[in-house]
Design a protein around this motif. Structure first.
Motif, PDB file in Angstrom:
ATOM      1  N   PRO A 165     -40.015  13.445  -0.885  1.00 54.73           N
ATOM      2  CA  PRO A 165     -39.010  13.353   0.633  1.00 54.73           C
ATOM      3  C   PRO A 165     -38.132  14.653   0.583  1.00 54.73           C
ATOM      4  CG  PRO A 165     -38.405  11.749  -1.268  1.00 54.73           C
ATOM      5  CD  PRO A 165     -39.720  12.623  -1.667  1.00 54.73           C
ATOM      6  N   PRO A 166     -37.661  14.896   1.884  1.00 56.19           N
ATOM      7  CA  PRO A 166     -36.845  15.954   1.972  1.00 56.19           C
ATOM      8  C   PRO A 166     -35.451  15.881   1.243  1.00 56.19           C
ATOM      9  CG  PRO A 166     -36.556  14.652   3.919  1.00 56.19           C
ATOM     10  CD  PRO A 166     -37.710  14.140   3.067  1.00 56.19           C
ATOM     11  N   PRO A 167     -34.799  16.821   0.978  1.00 59.28           N
ATOM     12  CA  PRO A 167     -33.734  16.705   0.144  1.00 59.28           C
ATOM     13  C   PRO A 167     -32.292  16.073   0.929  1.00 59.28           C
ATOM     14  CG  PRO A 167     -33.816  19.026   0.543  1.00 59.28           C
ATOM     15  CD  PRO A 167     -35.047  18.013   1.125  1.00 59.28           C
ATOM     16  N   ARG A 168     -31.387  15.412   0.344  1.00 56.50           N
ATOM     17  CA  ARG A 168     -30.163  15.175   1.031  1.00 56.50           C
ATOM     18  C   ARG A 168     -29.511  16.067   1.576  1.00 56.50           C
ATOM     19  NH1 ARG A 168     -29.158  11.021  -3.762  1.00 56.50           N
ATOM     20  NH2 ARG A 168     -30.321   9.329  -3.203  1.00 56.50           N
ATOM     21  N   TYR A 169     -29.368  17.167   0.894  1.00 55.72           N
ATOM     22  CA  TYR A 169     -28.513  18.545   1.364  1.00 55.72           C
ATOM     23  C   TYR A 169     -29.430  19.660   1.328  1.00 55.72           C
ATOM     24  CZ  TYR A 169     -24.828  15.398   0.210  1.00 55.72           C
ATOM     25  OH  TYR A 169     -23.834  14.139   0.255  1.00 55.72           O
ATOM     26  N   LEU A 170     -29.114  20.619   2.234  1.00 60.35           N
ATOM     27  CA  LEU A 170     -29.817  21.914   2.348  1.00 60.35           C
ATOM     28  C   LEU A 170     -28.926  22.723   1.460  1.00 60.35           C
ATOM     29  CD1 LEU A 170     -31.092  22.096   5.901  1.00 60.35           C
ATOM     30  CD2 LEU A 170     -32.503  21.520   3.734  1.00 60.35           C
ATOM     31  N   PRO A 171     -29.301  23.889   0.960  1.00 56.20           N
ATOM     32  CA  PRO A 171     -28.770  24.690   0.081  1.00 56.20           C
ATOM     33  C   PRO A 171     -27.596  25.581   0.917  1.00 56.20           C
ATOM     34  CG  PRO A 171     -30.929  25.565   0.070  1.00 56.20           C
ATOM     35  CD  PRO A 171     -30.768  24.268   0.654  1.00 56.20           C
TER      36      PRO A 171
END
Length: 87
Positions: free
Chosen positions: A58-64
Motif C-alpha cells: 500500500p502507499p505510505p501514510r506520508y510522503l518524504p
C-alpha cells in the motif's frame, strides 16, 4: 521488503544505485547534523513503489519531505565543438 508506512513527513528518500554514493550522501547529511530518517531506493521502480505503493504494497501514510534523485544523462548526439565531445 520495506514497510509501506515507515516514511514520515520529515524523512528523505534517496534514489541511488551506487552503494558508494549512498554512503557518501548519508555521511554528508550526518556531518551536517541532519536528523531526518533517510530511506534508500536502488532504482526508479523501487522509488515509485515507495512513493505510490504497488499491487502488493500500500502507499505510505506520508510522503518524504525531500526526494534526492541523481540522474546521469548521456547524449547520443555527437557534438563537434573541438573539445573532444565533452560538455
Amino acid at each position: 521488503q520495506f514497510g509501506a508506512h515507515t516514511m514520515t513527513a520529515n524523512s528523505i528518500l534517496l534514489v541511488e544505485d551506487s552503494a558508494d554514493d549512498v554512503e557518501l550522501t548519508i555521511r554528508a547529511f550526518r556531518n551536517a547534523n541532519a536528523t531526518q530518517e533517510i530511506y534508500v531506493a536502488r532504482d526508479g521502480a523501487e522509488a515509485v513503489e515507495r512513493l505510490l505503493g504497488s499491487a502488493t504494497v500500500p502507499p505510505p501514510r506520508y510522503l518524504p519531505a525531500l526526494v534526492l534523485l541523481f540522474l546521469v544523462v548521456r547524449s547520443t548526439r555527437r557534438r563537434d565543438r573541438g573539445d573532444g565531445g565533452n560538455g
